[in-house]
Design a protein around this motif. Structure first.
Motif, PDB file in Angstrom:
ATOM      1  N   HIS A 149      -9.396 -20.557 -17.828  1.00  0.00           N
ATOM      2  CA  HIS A 149      -8.312 -19.637 -17.465  1.00  0.00           C
ATOM      3  C   HIS A 149      -7.848 -19.951 -16.048  1.00  0.00           C
ATOM      4  O   HIS A 149      -8.669 -20.207 -15.166  1.00  0.00           O
ATOM      5  CB  HIS A 149      -8.792 -18.184 -17.503  1.00  0.00           C
ATOM      6  N   LEU A 150      -6.554 -19.886 -15.836  1.00  0.00           N
ATOM      7  CA  LEU A 150      -5.981 -20.102 -14.508  1.00  0.00           C
ATOM      8  C   LEU A 150      -5.494 -18.781 -13.942  1.00  0.00           C
ATOM      9  O   LEU A 150      -4.699 -18.086 -14.560  1.00  0.00           O
ATOM     10  CB  LEU A 150      -4.807 -21.084 -14.571  1.00  0.00           C
ATOM     11  N   ASN A 151      -6.003 -18.440 -12.767  1.00  0.00           N
ATOM     12  CA  ASN A 151      -5.452 -17.343 -11.981  1.00  0.00           C
ATOM     13  C   ASN A 151      -4.526 -17.985 -10.961  1.00  0.00           C
ATOM     14  O   ASN A 151      -4.994 -18.662 -10.049  1.00  0.00           O
ATOM     15  CB  ASN A 151      -6.556 -16.573 -11.227  1.00  0.00           C
ATOM     16  N   LYS A 152      -3.241 -17.806 -11.128  1.00  0.00           N
ATOM     17  CA  LYS A 152      -2.301 -18.389 -10.170  1.00  0.00           C
ATOM     18  C   LYS A 152      -2.389 -17.624  -8.857  1.00  0.00           C
ATOM     19  O   LYS A 152      -2.760 -16.459  -8.832  1.00  0.00           O
ATOM     20  CB  LYS A 152      -0.886 -18.358 -10.724  1.00  0.00           C
ATOM     21  N   GLY A 153      -2.037 -18.304  -7.760  1.00  0.00           N
ATOM     22  CA  GLY A 153      -2.068 -17.661  -6.453  1.00  0.00           C
ATOM     23  C   GLY A 153      -1.166 -16.432  -6.424  1.00  0.00           C
ATOM     24  O   GLY A 153      -0.103 -16.425  -7.035  1.00  0.00           O
ATOM     25  N   HIS A 154      -1.634 -15.403  -5.722  1.00  0.00           N
ATOM     26  CA  HIS A 154      -0.872 -14.161  -5.642  1.00  0.00           C
ATOM     27  C   HIS A 154      -1.327 -13.334  -4.439  1.00  0.00           C
ATOM     28  O   HIS A 154      -2.379 -13.587  -3.857  1.00  0.00           O
ATOM     29  CB  HIS A 154      -1.027 -13.347  -6.924  1.00  0.00           C
ATOM     30  N   TRP A 155      -0.537 -12.348  -4.087  1.00  0.00           N
ATOM     31  CA  TRP A 155      -0.871 -11.432  -3.005  1.00  0.00           C
ATOM     32  C   TRP A 155      -1.608 -10.232  -3.578  1.00  0.00           C
ATOM     33  O   TRP A 155      -1.242  -9.714  -4.624  1.00  0.00           O
ATOM     34  CB  TRP A 155       0.388 -10.971  -2.284  1.00  0.00           C
ATOM     35  N   LYS A 156      -2.653  -9.817  -2.869  1.00  0.00           N
ATOM     36  CA  LYS A 156      -3.476  -8.693  -3.302  1.00  0.00           C
ATOM     37  C   LYS A 156      -3.592  -7.702  -2.151  1.00  0.00           C
ATOM     38  O   LYS A 156      -3.761  -8.097  -0.997  1.00  0.00           O
ATOM     39  CB  LYS A 156      -4.862  -9.216  -3.702  1.00  0.00           C
ATOM     40  N   LYS A 157      -3.502  -6.426  -2.458  1.00  0.00           N
ATOM     41  CA  LYS A 157      -3.631  -5.382  -1.444  1.00  0.00           C
ATOM     42  C   LYS A 157      -4.976  -5.544  -0.738  1.00  0.00           C
ATOM     43  O   LYS A 157      -6.001  -5.702  -1.387  1.00  0.00           O
ATOM     44  CB  LYS A 157      -3.538  -4.012  -2.118  1.00  0.00           C
ATOM     45  N   ASP A 158      -4.959  -5.531   0.589  1.00  0.00           N
ATOM     46  CA  ASP A 158      -6.177  -5.702   1.378  1.00  0.00           C
ATOM     47  C   ASP A 158      -6.833  -4.348   1.570  1.00  0.00           C
ATOM     48  O   ASP A 158      -6.345  -3.514   2.325  1.00  0.00           O
ATOM     49  CB  ASP A 158      -5.844  -6.344   2.729  1.00  0.00           C
ATOM     50  N   LYS A 159      -7.948  -4.116   0.883  1.00  0.00           N
ATOM     51  CA  LYS A 159      -8.658  -2.839   0.959  1.00  0.00           C
ATOM     52  C   LYS A 159      -9.279  -2.616   2.330  1.00  0.00           C
ATOM     53  O   LYS A 159      -9.535  -1.494   2.730  1.00  0.00           O
ATOM     54  CB  LYS A 159      -9.756  -2.783  -0.099  1.00  0.00           C
ATOM     55  N   HIS A 160      -9.550  -3.691   3.045  1.00  0.00           N
ATOM     56  CA  HIS A 160     -10.235  -3.597   4.333  1.00  0.00           C
ATOM     57  C   HIS A 160      -9.295  -3.782   5.514  1.00  0.00           C
ATOM     58  O   HIS A 160      -9.747  -4.000   6.630  1.00  0.00           O
ATOM     59  CB  HIS A 160     -11.354  -4.636   4.408  1.00  0.00           C
ATOM     60  N   ALA A 161      -8.007  -3.727   5.259  1.00  0.00           N
ATOM     61  CA  ALA A 161      -7.030  -3.963   6.338  1.00  0.00           C
ATOM     62  C   ALA A 161      -7.139  -2.865   7.389  1.00  0.00           C
ATOM     63  O   ALA A 161      -7.213  -1.683   7.075  1.00  0.00           O
ATOM     64  CB  ALA A 161      -5.618  -4.009   5.780  1.00  0.00           C
ATOM     65  N   LYS A 162      -7.154  -3.296   8.631  1.00  0.00           N
ATOM     66  CA  LYS A 162      -7.123  -2.367   9.760  1.00  0.00           C
ATOM     67  C   LYS A 162      -5.752  -2.494  10.374  1.00  0.00           C
ATOM     68  O   LYS A 162      -5.224  -3.584  10.522  1.00  0.00           O
ATOM     69  CB  LYS A 162      -8.209  -2.720  10.765  1.00  0.00           C
ATOM     70  N   HIS A 163      -5.167  -1.393  10.735  1.00  0.00           N
ATOM     71  CA  HIS A 163      -3.796  -1.402  11.218  1.00  0.00           C
ATOM     72  C   HIS A 163      -3.604  -2.217  12.487  1.00  0.00           C
ATOM     73  O   HIS A 163      -2.549  -2.769  12.716  1.00  0.00           O
ATOM     74  CB  HIS A 163      -3.303   0.026  11.439  1.00  0.00           C
ATOM     75  N   HIS A 164      -4.658  -2.358  13.311  1.00  0.00           N
ATOM     76  CA  HIS A 164      -4.506  -3.080  14.577  1.00  0.00           C
ATOM     77  C   HIS A 164      -4.783  -4.575  14.430  1.00  0.00           C
ATOM     78  O   HIS A 164      -4.565  -5.336  15.341  1.00  0.00           O
ATOM     79  CB  HIS A 164      -5.421  -2.479  15.639  1.00  0.00           C
ATOM     80  N   ARG A 165      -5.262  -5.011  13.281  1.00  0.00           N
ATOM     81  CA  ARG A 165      -5.631  -6.410  13.086  1.00  0.00           C
ATOM     82  C   ARG A 165      -4.399  -7.248  12.759  1.00  0.00           C
ATOM     83  O   ARG A 165      -3.551  -6.857  11.993  1.00  0.00           O
ATOM     84  CB  ARG A 165      -6.624  -6.506  11.935  1.00  0.00           C
ATOM     85  N   ASP A 166      -4.333  -8.422  13.325  1.00  0.00           N
ATOM     86  CA  ASP A 166      -3.223  -9.336  13.087  1.00  0.00           C
ATOM     87  C   ASP A 166      -3.601 -10.263  11.936  1.00  0.00           C
ATOM     88  O   ASP A 166      -4.439 -11.135  12.092  1.00  0.00           O
ATOM     89  CB  ASP A 166      -2.931 -10.142  14.355  1.00  0.00           C
TER      90      ASP A 166
END
Length: 138
Positions: free
Chosen positions: A97-114
């Motif tokens: 099976h191929l999972n093509k590249g995609h954007w995924k919501k970042d559960k660990h995103a911190k608002h101040h992180r670049d």
């Protein structure tokens, strides 16, 4: 005169409907690739220097319906609050099976992180070497 006006309106309506219908249908298309043939080993690609505001999406073997074809790496514009998941192949009892590249919501995103130059916490301009993500090293 009424017949000509009616024909014109009907033609305009049909053309307008035809122009919109494919857009609605394509918005709901989801492609899964499931094949029996194992993909070849990843090709070596020279990763370009980091580019501000972008992440590198490495190349991968795609399936064209008959055989594997190489899709070269490319730049993806950063999306705040998301991480880019590289394309990858995996095998289960039903085949490959191929999972093509995609954007995924970042559960660990911190608002101040670049996120623009930080790939999965590995530092500026990080790129997982070919084949390593599949082994769980990235």
């Amino acid at each position: 005169m009424k017949s000509r006006t009616f024909t014109f309106l009907l033609t305009a309506l049909l053309i307008g409907t035809a122009a919109v219908t494919p857009l609605q249908a394509s918005a709901q298309v989801n492609v899964n690739i499931n094949i029996g043939a194992e993909p070849p080993p990843p090709r070596y690609e020279r990763v370009p220097p980091p580019r501000k505001g972008y992440v590198w999406a490495p190349g991968y073997w795609n399936w064209n319906g008959h055989r594997h074809v190489w899709t070269s790496g490319h730049w993806e514009r950063v999306r705040a609050g998301y991480v880019y998941q590289n394309a990858n192949w995996y095998q289960d009892g039903r085949g490959w099976h191929l999972n093509k590249g995609h954007w995924k919501k970042d559960k660990h995103a911190k608002h101040h992180r670049d996120h623009r130059n930080d790939r999965h916490g590995h530092g500026k301009g990080y790129h997982c070497p070919p084949g390593q993500a599949k082994k769980g090293h990235c």
